[in-house]
Design a protein around this motif. Structure first.
Motif: not given
Length: 191
Positions: A108-109, A142, A147, A159, A175
């Protein structure tokens, strides 16, 4: 030769001012570091892909079968002059990988979740809802500090809400890579 034409250097010549403006613009771009910014962005993309490949190797060492789209084909292979087959082939390869998986680890970066990753999450979320015994779930990972700074401060930690909802329907957002591996082990061991 046109280059030596005295009219070219006449201050009333608009072509002179266009050329001067172009050279001024290019000079400013170089001065503020645009070439370095472009190179840094390309390096960051390459580093992210390498990180994904490294993590895939780690997951394989943990006993997971891993599908990584970047390993299946070089995107350049699909860049043809007709352009039509590119999207169809990439979609077919990626869809087969998603449908053949029993869990998804989604990176999700970035400032926004990658479009392709969002589609994979959506497809797999639907598969997991229809057959939870076969399709175990989704782990959203992520590691991006942009974020992580929002973690706990805004809904879904900043997000995209729809993406996080799709992930949480059958999994969780984590994370760190270590948390992701632990979450995948939990999914794998879940009956």
């Amino acid at each position: 030769m046109e280059f030596f034409n005295p009219h070219l250097y006449d201050l009333a010549n608009p072509e002179l001012w266009v050329a001067a403006g172009l050279f001024l613009f290019l000079g400013i771009c170089v001065f503020v570091g645009v070439p370095k910014l472009v190179a840094d962005q390309l390096d960051a993309k390459a580093a992210r892909i390498q990180s994904e490949l490294d993590e895939a190797a780690r997951l394989r060492a943990e006993g997971f079968e891993v599908f990584v789209p970047h390993e299946q084909f070089a995107e350049q292979k699909f860049m043809r002059s007709d352009g039509d087959s590119t999207a169809d082939e990439v979609y077919a390869v990626d869809l087969a990988g998603v449908m053949g998986a029993n869990a998804v680890l989604a990176w999700l970066d970035g400032t926004q979740v990658d479009d392709g990753t969002s589609v994979e999450i959506g497809i797999f979320s639907r598969l997991a809802a229809q057959d939870p015994a076969r399709y175990k779930g989704i782990i959203g990972l992520s590691t991006d500090m942009r974020v992580a700074r929002r973690k706990g401060l805004v809904p879904a930690d900043g997000i995209n809400l729809f993406v996080v909802g799709a992930i949480r329907a059958s999994g969780e957002v984590v994370w760190s890579v270590d948390e992701a591996v632990a979450a995948l082990i939990r999914l794998r061991d879940r009956r």
